[in-house]
Write an enzyme that holds these catalytic residues in place. Structure first.
Site, PDB file in Angstrom:
ATOM      1  CB  CYS A   1      -0.967  -0.015   1.185  1.00  0.00           C
ATOM      2  SG  CYS A   1      -0.152   0.112   2.793  1.00  0.00           S
ATOM      3  CE1 TYR A   2      -1.364   6.257  -2.161  1.00  0.00           C
ATOM      4  CE2 TYR A   2      -2.967   4.991  -0.922  1.00  0.00           C
ATOM      5  CZ  TYR A   2      -2.649   5.787  -1.999  1.00  0.00           C
ATOM      6  OH  TYR A   2      -3.618   6.094  -2.912  1.00  0.00           O
TER       7      TYR A   2
END
Length: 106
Positions: free
Chosen positions: A64-65
């Site tokens: 993810c981020y």
């Protein structure tokens, strides 16, 4: 049991070289802007197909981020029968910091 492992960018890099599947759960626009080379985008629309088409024993690394949302997604995949699931600590940002030449657009 819904178990997964948290791993560093270096460990993820090694697993990828050994054939692990990288799935990126960031939004489609961000994924298109830049992602780990060879990663698959995974969202609510593609999740069922991914689960149906992927061998549950194949290593899967969720990205993810920054490494927070990927933990929930990794736990979900483990609850669906995947036995070798990882969440990338630091997410895409950690990967890009260690391996800037191993990202791509599109």
């Amino acid at each position: 049991m819904t178990d997964f492992k948290r791993i560093s960018a270096e460990q993820a890099h090694t697993l990828r070289e050994q054939g692990a599947v990288l799935v990126d759960i960031r939004d489609p626009q961000t994924f298109a802007g830049s992602h780990i080379s060879g990663a698959r985008h995974l969202d609510n629309h593609s999740l069922a197909g991914f689960i149906a088409d992927t061998e549950p024993s194949q290593p899967v690394i969720v990205v993810c981020y920054h490494g927070n949302s990927s933990q929930n997604a990794a736990a979900y995949l483990a609850s669906q029968g995947f036995t070798d699931v990882y969440s990338l600590d630091g997410g895409f940002e950690a990967w890009r910091g260690h391996y800037p030449n191993e990202t791509e657009q599109g």
